[in-house]
Write an enzyme that holds these catalytic residues in place. Sequence first.
Site, mmCIF file in Angstrom:
data_model
loop_
_atom_site.group_PDB
_atom_site.id
_atom_site.type_symbol
_atom_site.label_atom_id
_atom_site.label_comp_id
_atom_site.label_asym_id
_atom_site.label_seq_id
_atom_site.Cartn_x
_atom_site.Cartn_y
_atom_site.Cartn_z
ATOM 1 N N GLU A 243 0.845 -1.188 0.000
ATOM 2 C CA GLU A 243 0.000 0.000 0.000
ATOM 3 C C GLU A 243 0.880 1.238 0.000
ATOM 4 O O GLU A 243 1.951 1.247 0.609
ATOM 5 C CB GLU A 243 -0.911 0.019 1.228
ATOM 6 N N ASP A 262 -3.050 -7.834 10.271
ATOM 7 C CA ASP A 262 -4.029 -7.167 9.429
ATOM 8 C C ASP A 262 -4.117 -7.783 8.044
ATOM 9 O O ASP A 262 -5.195 -7.816 7.436
ATOM 10 C CB ASP A 262 -3.665 -5.676 9.314
ATOM 11 N N HIS A 267 -5.499 -12.335 4.285
ATOM 12 C CA HIS A 267 -5.389 -12.187 2.829
ATOM 13 C C HIS A 267 -4.260 -13.035 2.232
ATOM 14 O O HIS A 267 -4.481 -13.812 1.302
ATOM 15 C CB HIS A 267 -5.146 -10.719 2.468
#
Length: 513
Positions: A243, A262, A267
């Site tokens: 990101e 996170d 993911h």
Amino acid sequence: MSPTPVTADHNPLRDVRDKRLPNIAGPCALVLFGVTGDLSRKKVMPAIYDLANRGLLPPGFSLIGFARRDWADQDFGQIVHDAVKEHARTPFRESTWKSLAEGIRFVPGTFDDDEAFDLLAETVHQLERDRGTGGNTAFYLSIPPGFFGQVCQQLERSGLATAEPGQWRRVVIEKPFGHDLESARELNDIVEGVFAPDSVFRIDHYLGKETVQNLLALRFANELFEPVWNSHHIDHVQITMAEDIGVAGRASYYDGIGAARDVIQNHLLQLLALTAMEEPTAFTAQHLRAEKEKVLASVRLPDDLAASTARGQYAEGWQGSEKVVGFLDEEGMKPGSTTETYAAMKVEVDTRRWAGVPFYLRTGKRLGKRVTEIAVVFKKAPHLPFDDTETEELGQNAIVIRVQPDEGITLRFGSKVPGAQMEVRDVTMDFTYGNSFTEKSPEAYERLILDVLLGAPSMFPRNEEVELSWRILDPVEEYWAANGRPDPYPSGTWGPASADEMMARDGREWRMP
């Protein structure tokens, strides 16, 4: 001939004999908790409108908002309207909005308010009578996990969690699914103590992305790839989610969670499982989940976590042309926080197919660009009948699945440079969804919300997958907690030096997306 009975699995709007027809949800309603949050406003509400705009929701579909606000139905309707106008993927059509708005209701209250949940139950029953929802109801908990238990208990107490014969009740929960194995088990016990396991839908929005699902087609529908998808040909696999943004405005949420909890726990480990899984006997939820669980159960951490993991924390730097502050200087951040904003780790999958092939996972904030990809890097050819100078610009073949942005697949291979001399260098072939298909890919939340309403759980991780993922990550988190601070890295770069050193120890380097 007697008519086909309407059951929880039967959709009277779709002729199941024609597989070309889209899956259209049957009569139902959705109750949305957490309507004031960014997720509801930017993702869930627009996705519901987009589904309606595509004709995939039934005429009587109803949306009920629940929040601690003194709103009437029309006030909540205006919130939904504004969210749709700003964030919907499909064009705004007055006819679609008018039809959707007729089914919008709002119930004010707090999670400890018995009367509010009793009113919610009355509203659900009224919509069953007035709009033909059939009593079928999904409860979307877009709220912090700490409130899951309280809301589930209220749904049970008020009778909302119990479906009458011929009806269904389902619950949707967002990550994080706990913060370690113990808390994940507690959370699973709470939710599945009220709802049957097959009625619990844990949303991982990455699994709804077109490219992630195309990974299964790439592997199992093409004889070109599957024969080389193993340790005989593959050198290693890199899975990256980078990101370019920081944690501005989310410091209180992010502090204490960190990049690994996170992103890696859910993911990236899900992407690893889909990359490494064996071919399922059928593309049903049962068979897909079983193959993913086998992979996660086979994941092994190296013995030396110091050499096989890296963590970092972004410092001030430049994000493009903008000067940005470091993590510790973000508004609301605790001084001296040791929460990592970058995490990388090496794991291996102890199966016959993947023996000796390392998987490198990395994620971070304030990195060079926003990108999520799976890079399958192949071994070099065992014999090259060229001089070194003829192949000095030749790297390793790779298949790169781009999850976001510019969804597609890139194939990197060596090709001769035009000219009289023999010179080989890397070239790429690109497939992108935007160039190959006229229809735009639906947003992940569109697909996943529709799957909830259809009762299609294939792309939703169940509790076994969640717990296996925490088994992998917990030892890393425990090691980091006992061993100092994350390494700083300038914003706009690709992470701390320790991550590059981790790869260099294996004679490899990170791909530059």
